[in-house]
Design an enzyme around this catalytic site. Structure first.
Site, PDB file in Angstrom:
ATOM      1  CG  HIS A 113      -2.127  -0.880   1.048  1.00 47.04           C
ATOM      2  ND1 HIS A 113      -3.325  -0.666   1.688  1.00 47.04           N
ATOM      3  CD2 HIS A 113      -2.305  -1.970   0.276  1.00 47.04           C
ATOM      4  CE1 HIS A 113      -4.190  -1.597   1.316  1.00 47.04           C
ATOM      5  NE2 HIS A 113      -3.601  -2.402   0.471  1.00 47.04           N
ATOM      6  CE1 TYR A 160      -6.064   3.900  10.775  1.00 42.31           C
ATOM      7  CE2 TYR A 160      -5.256   4.198   8.537  1.00 42.31           C
ATOM      8  CZ  TYR A 160      -5.183   3.569   9.767  1.00 42.31           C
ATOM      9  OH  TYR A 160      -4.219   2.607   9.982  1.00 42.31           O
ATOM     10  N   PRO A 218      -4.812   0.596  18.722  1.00 40.82           N
ATOM     11  CG  PRO A 218      -6.820  -0.395  18.083  1.00 40.82           C
ATOM     12  CD  PRO A 218      -6.114   0.195  19.264  1.00 40.82           C
ATOM     13  CE  LYS A 277       3.646   3.067  13.427  1.00 40.90           C
ATOM     14  NZ  LYS A 277       3.968   2.593  12.089  1.00 40.90           N
ATOM     15  CE1 TYR A 283      -1.276   4.056   9.235  1.00 40.36           C
ATOM     16  CE2 TYR A 283      -0.164   3.034   7.370  1.00 40.36           C
ATOM     17  CZ  TYR A 283      -1.245   3.112   8.222  1.00 40.36           C
ATOM     18  OH  TYR A 283      -2.290   2.232   8.081  1.00 40.36           O
TER      19      TYR A 283
HETATM   20  C1  PHB Z   1      -6.527  -3.969  10.672  1.00 36.37           C
HETATM   21  O1  PHB Z   1      -6.542  -4.245   9.481  1.00 36.37           O
HETATM   22  O2  PHB Z   1      -6.952  -4.761  11.527  1.00 36.37           O
HETATM   23  C2  PHB Z   1      -6.000  -2.644  11.086  1.00 36.37           C
HETATM   24  C3  PHB Z   1      -5.418  -1.824  10.138  1.00 36.37           C
HETATM   25  C4  PHB Z   1      -4.941  -0.580  10.498  1.00 36.37           C
HETATM   26  C5  PHB Z   1      -5.040  -0.172  11.806  1.00 36.37           C
HETATM   27  C6  PHB Z   1      -5.597  -0.999  12.777  1.00 36.37           C
HETATM   28  C7  PHB Z   1      -6.080  -2.244  12.409  1.00 36.37           C
HETATM   29  O3  PHB Z   1      -4.582   1.060  12.144  1.00 36.37           O
END
Ligand code: PHB
Ligand code: APR
Length: 387
Positions: A72, A198, A290, A294, A382
């Site tokens: 990505h 997000y 989450p 990280k 990130y």
């Molecule tokens: C996930 O795919 O479970 C996931 C992806 C990004 C995040 C948190 C969880 O920031």
């Protein structure tokens, strides 16, 4: 049994360490309280930093990750119904590959190497790590067993026994518990977008993520009082749609959930990460919320430092890297704690924030999207800070 390293937890951190030690000819055993099937049934985040990918390459377990993982080069942040992209390409991007798959690949490599994992090891207890002859005891099949070792690696997560075995006076904890959780759904539907989204919305945070082109992972912010049984699929999909922008909501493909769970959000660090011959790694020493994914990546960077230190000691007898493990690991831990805390504050609805707090959040988002420096800083964190 006598081994050089006894590891508690068949976790990503424990398995990564085990694999790197096997390659260096350092014998080790993993003691895991649950069954293999149980460990492989847990669904966790799936965004890998470049450093994590490199560690898995070094461990010789990156074949499937390169074949099936999705690279990505950016992700979207959706605010007030508008999606805006954060570019990661100039920093090498990230790889979307489920933690469960990382665990499976590591378990297979461990079995192929003939290294021992004791599953369903009960009543694990740690002894003598403040001296020169540590050992670990456990119960299995009605008998007590003892493993004598040179070092113990505590890779048994936040609720594990390793951190709890350290006397209170020797450890300092830092903690922030957030006033909400994430309700997550896994569904066999194509992801709503090629990249992660997000979402900051008046009804709270949401996240559109994925595991593969046919497997989606979605989350919505929920209260801590929520009960997962009160969230039938239809209610989840409806709530997710209301938090998305109309164009994304219109193309969201829904289907039956194959996993649904609520996770609380917490920031936590225990210092130091070394107590004599006991070394903590991963969630045993620290938790991040989450947001930003990280958790697994920090477990990997701990293991980068810890495996180097153990291998150096094994090869040369020098203990300098073992002595600096805690300091080196904690430096990176705190930087990732800061980033996860910041991203959580940026995107969630905080019920007690008040009007000033809400204005600050709006200003923070405004600044992010009007400043290429702010976006570069987000992207830098990130994709993962250097080791
Ligand atoms: C996930 O795919 O479970 C996931 C992806 C990004 C995040 C948190 C969880 O920031
Ligand atoms: N004895 C033996 N094993 C134990 C014990 C114990 N007393 N307590 C816990 N375990 C095992 C758990 O069953 C689990 O398999 O330790 C393992 C800990 O796993 P994780 O918490 O996943 O380990 P860690 O490597 O720190 O995780 C890194 O993965 O699971 C996520 O949230 C975690 O994002 C973080 C990342």
């Amino acid at each position: 049994m006598r081994v050089q390293v006894a590891t508690i937890g068949s976790s990503p951190s424990g398995l990564m360490l085990g694999q790197l030690l096997n390659q260096a000819g350092i014998d080790n055993v993993i003691l895991e309280q649950r069954s293999k099937a149980h460990v492989l049934s847990r669904i966790r985040a799936g965004v890998l930093e470049q450093g994590t990918v490199e560690l898995l390459e070094r461990a010789g377990v990156a074949g499937r990750l390169h074949a099936e993982g999705l690279v990505h080069d950016g992700f979207d942040i959706c605010v007030s119904g508008t999606r805006r992209r954060v570019d990661l390409a100039s920093r090498g991007g990230v790889v979307v590959y489920g933690q469960t798959e990382v665990t499976r690949d590591l378990m297979e490599a461990r079995e192929a190497a003939g290294a021992v994992t004791v599953y369903e090891a009960g009543e694990v207890s740690l002894e003598g790590f403040d001296g020169d002859t540590p050992s670990v005891r456990y119960r299995k099949d009605g008998a007590t067993h003892q493993v004598r070792c040179d070092f113990i690696a505590g890779c048994d997560g936040f609720h594990g026994v390793s951190r709890k075995s350290v006397p209170d006076a020797a450890i300092t904890s830092f903690e922030r518990v957030y006033p909400f959780g994430w309700l997550g759904v896994l569904s066999e539907t194509p992801p709503v977008s090629d990249e992660l989204i997000y979402v900051h919305s008046p009804r709270g945070f949401a996240l559109c993520s994925m595991r593969s082109p046919t497997l989606s992972r979605y989350y919505i912010q929920c209260t801590l009082a929520e009960n997962v049984n009160e969230w039938p699929d239809e209610r989840f999909w409806h709530e997710l749609r209301t938090r998305l922008d109309p164009d994304t909501a219109a193309v969201l493909q829904t289907g039956p959930s194959i996993e649904k769970s609520i996770a609380p959000l917490r920031s936590f660090v225990a210092e130091p990460m070394r107590f004599g011959r006991l070394f903590l790694a991963g969630d045993a020493a620290h938790i991040v919320p989450p947001t930003g994914a990280k958790g697994l990546n920090l477990a990997a960077s701990d293991i980068h430092y810890l495996s180097d230190a153990l291998i150096e000691f094994h090869a040369t007898g020098r203990s300098g890297a073992l002595e600096s493990y805690s300091r080196r690991a904690l430096r990176r831990v705190w930087l990732a704690e800061r980033f996860s805390w910041w991203m959580t504050h940026l995107l969630h609805h905080f019920p007690d924030n008040g009007p000033f707090g809400m204005k600050m959040q709006t200003a923070e988002l405004e600044y992010l999207f009007s400043s290429s420096s702010a976006q570069a800083s987000l992207a830098e964190n990130y994709v993962g800070l250097p080791y």
